[in-house]
Design a protein around this motif. Structure first.
Motif, mmCIF file in Angstrom:
data_model
loop_
_atom_site.group_PDB
_atom_site.id
_atom_site.type_symbol
_atom_site.label_atom_id
_atom_site.label_comp_id
_atom_site.label_asym_id
_atom_site.label_seq_id
_atom_site.Cartn_x
_atom_site.Cartn_y
_atom_site.Cartn_z
ATOM 1 N N TYR A 149 55.265 15.030 12.070
ATOM 2 C CA TYR A 149 55.822 15.075 10.704
ATOM 3 C C TYR A 149 55.779 16.527 10.231
ATOM 4 O O TYR A 149 54.725 17.175 10.281
ATOM 5 N N VAL A 194 61.962 16.623 4.805
ATOM 6 C CA VAL A 194 60.903 16.101 5.671
ATOM 7 C C VAL A 194 61.524 15.570 6.961
ATOM 8 O O VAL A 194 62.563 14.896 6.923
ATOM 9 N N ALA A 233 60.597 13.522 10.659
ATOM 10 C CA ALA A 233 59.690 12.800 11.552
ATOM 11 C C ALA A 233 60.332 12.792 12.928
ATOM 12 O O ALA A 233 61.504 12.428 13.066
ATOM 13 N N VAL A 246 53.387 18.349 5.055
ATOM 14 C CA VAL A 246 53.121 17.067 4.408
ATOM 15 C C VAL A 246 51.640 16.714 4.505
ATOM 16 O O VAL A 246 50.878 17.366 5.213
ATOM 17 N N LEU A 271 49.363 13.036 5.313
ATOM 18 C CA LEU A 271 49.499 11.665 5.827
ATOM 19 C C LEU A 271 48.285 10.868 5.377
ATOM 20 O O LEU A 271 47.159 11.369 5.445
ATOM 21 N N VAL A 314 53.616 9.207 3.943
ATOM 22 C CA VAL A 314 53.813 10.645 4.115
ATOM 23 C C VAL A 314 54.048 11.220 2.727
ATOM 24 O O VAL A 314 54.873 10.694 1.981
ATOM 25 N N GLU A 322 55.799 5.917 6.155
ATOM 26 C CA GLU A 322 55.585 6.654 7.400
ATOM 27 C C GLU A 322 56.556 6.235 8.517
ATOM 28 O O GLU A 322 56.970 7.054 9.326
#
Ligand code: CA
Length: 615
Positions: free
Chosen positions: A19, A27, A29, A62, A64, A69, A83
């Protein structure tokens, strides 16, 4: 990453997923093994407020926590995403009504809450950090770093005490002290630590004197309430933009036979601090670079011994510069070697010319620098030796350098230590590995794009990976001063290594013509061109580069006829606000824009004639 602008994030990896964030707080992933995108989330930050984003449209990553997130945005929002899918779950506005706050830091987690600070001391805001319930986003507490308007009453005893260290109507400009980076948490002590930025305005002589608590300080607050537990001011009455927002590293050290829980910082001001993190007691402090001119040392309690004449109304050259001997770039501590590794800058210098006529202006920067300073120190600064960058291994117990490696460029990226290896990228695009014990260079790789972010390491299915975001940006990249050594603007990307990695890296250069071709003639006197140069240097150079030589953003010497014909529309009427070029209507008039244009055209003509860009 689809952007030519700065990448500063520290990626986080969980269960084979990486991430991270890119410019404008997008953002990403990804599959941590392959780099395949799983999802992205663009919070769609409005581009037209870029005037209040001093230091590039960057984001440092970020947080977690329990399936979510968290990302914070330039326009002050804190957002929780699912997430697995990236779907937004909640979003709160963390900043106060229309003020020029911005957020570039990663949120942090403590006691089931997500904690976030903000920036904006250069514009005039009142700094604070806030905590929200991580599951619901419900507001928990806010802890200010500087006192507000006394007539409204103080929020705490700490604010009341701090108010005694300010002069005049300090609250009208907000006060500053923004906590724009580096929150950390010690669950055992239940304390949150963060650093605070400069006071507003920068200059003590125009603020009216005093230590200006709790600016330029390391602060500990109780995580449950946000109440200040202790503070340590690294630069009392700061006058040189010595934010104390550099990363804070916790460690257990044996100091003179006593086991200590410490917190450490390599401050912008050039001193490396070791504090007891339970009490805030000053344990040691030492200069980690040479050539510091603002202070001659520290007293027994860690208060600096300020050099004479460095904080008056008179213009002066001071080292380190506001860029710092070390800035936001993550540093690393190895319990194995007992050393701290960090990117240090040696010999940075800056002219400080306070403007005695400064008055708070909500539409402008409020650093208090004379925007039209044209004195002899400008020329003197040009003749001083260029600053150098080095990877520094620092012994925090002995308070001295263990080893260092000077690299060919000023800006070094954040640092990772794993086993006996130190990894660091830098402005010339090189990612290098050094032996942690002695600094011997063991390996290097040219990623093709300048690196400022720190590398990270992780395991997937028993294989170790090293990953780094390569994206040249940040204030030094945008300002692009000469003498910084080789730098590589380019499209940003994330580059990942394994011991048997065999992928080929494609070149992604920024395409730029070899020489400008000025589309219209200059018809301005030397005097007007010079006025344009001063105006350009204050208003335009922070993004488009000093001497009209740009880093990652458009180089105005290469502007075509459409831009030059429409320059008043672009600069005063914001016709390109959607791409991040804000309107300067409240700061410049049409005559001044034409003066700036004449300067840009004269620089374009000089470059077209083959005169090398200065220098
Ligand atoms: Ca600052």
């Amino acid at each position: 990453m689809g952007t030519p602008r700065g990448l500063e994030a520290t990626p986080l990896i969980k269960d084979g997923v990486l991430y991270t964030t890119s410019s404008w707080d997008v953002v990403h992933a990804m599959n941590a093994k392959t780099g395949d995108t799983l999802w992205t989330h663009d919070p769609k930050v409005p581009r037209d407020r870029a005037l209040f984003y001093c230091c590039d449209v960057v984001n440092r990553g970020v947080a977690l926590y329990r399936g979510k997130v968290y990302v914070a945005t330039l326009d002050g929002r804190l957002i929780a995403l699912d997430e697995r899918t990236g779907a937004p779950l909640w979003s709160v506005d963390t900043t106060e009504g229309g003020k020029p706050y911005s957020i570039t830091s990663a949120p942090r987690i403590a006691r089931g809450m997500v904690v976030i600070g903000n920036g904006g001391s250069e514009y005039g805001v009142r700094g604070y950090i806030s905590a929200y319930d991580a599951q619901t986003g419900k507001f928990a507490w806010r802890s200010y770093t500087v006192p507000g308007d006394p007539s409204r009453g103080f929020e705490s005893k700490a604010m009341e005490a701090a108010a005694k260290t300010w002069s005049g109507d300090y609250w009208k400009a907000g006060g500053g002290g923004a906590a724009w980076e580096g929150i950390v948490y010690d669950p055992a002590l239940d304390l949150l630590y963060f650093g605070t930025g400069n006071p507003t305005a920068w200059y003590r002589a125009i603020r009216g004197g005093g230590d200006s608590l709790y600016t330029a300080s390391i602060v500990a607050v109780h995580a449950g309430t946000g109440e200040i537990a202790w503070h340590f001011q690294t630069t009392p009455g700061d006058n040189w933009d010595y934010d104390a927002t550099q990363p804070l590293v916790q460690a257990d050290l044996n100091i003179h036979g006593v086991a200590r829980k410490v917190i450490m910082q390599a401050n912008k001001n050039g001193f490396f601090y070791v504090l007891d993190r339970k009490t805030g007691e000053f344990l040691s402090g030492a200069p980690f670079v040479s050539g510091i001119t603002w202070a001659t040392g520290l007293d027994r309690k860690g208060r600096p011994l300020e050099a004479p004449g460095v904080a008056t109304i008179k213009p002066v050259i001071v080292s380190p510069s506001p860029d710092g001997a070390h800035n936001w770039h993550p540093m690393a501590f190895s319990p194995q070697t007992g050393l701290v590794y960090l990117p240090a800058k040696v010999g940075t210098q800056s002219v400080h010319a306070p403007d005695p006529k400064w008055k708070y202006d909500p539409n402008n920067v409020n650093i208090g620098l004379d925007p039209m300073y044209d004195g002899e120190l400008n020329a003197k600064l040009q003749t001083m030796p260029p600053a150098t960058g080095k990877l520094l291994a620092w012994d925090p117990v002995a308070g001295k350098e263990a080893w260092s490696v000077t690299y060919p460029t000023l800006e070094g990226g954040g640092v990772l230590v794993t086993g006996n290896l130190v990894f660091q990228g830098r402005a010339d695009g090189v990612l290098a590995a050094y032996r942690a014990t002695d600094g011997k260079e063991l390996w290097k790789f040219d990623t093709g794009t300048g690196i400022i972010a720190p590398p990270v390491t992780y395991l997937v299915e028993g294989v170790q990976y090293i990953s780094v975001m390569a994206g040249w940006g940040g204030p030094l990249a945008l300002f692009n001063p000469p003498g910084s050594g080789p730098v590589k603007p380019g499209f940003g990307r994330i580059v990942t290594f394994t011991l048997d990695g065999a992928a080929k890296l494609r070149a992604l250069p920024l395409s730029r013509k070899s020489r400008p071709d000025p589309p219209i003639a200059v018809n301005a006197s030397k005097q007007v061109v010079h006025e344009g140069e001063l105006l350009y240097t204050f208003h335009c150079a922070p993004c488009h580069g000093l001497n009209a030589v740009a880093g990652p953003l458009p180089d105005l010497r290469y502007s075509g006829k459409e831009v030059m014909d429409g320059i008043e529309d672009i600069v005063l009427r914001g016709t390109r606000a959607e791409s991040g070029m804000p309107s300067f209507q409240k700061l410049l008039n049409a005559r001044q824009v034409r003066a700036i244009q004449s300067y840009i055209l004269s620089r374009a003509r000089e470059s077209a004639a083959g005169n090398p860009p200065k220098p």
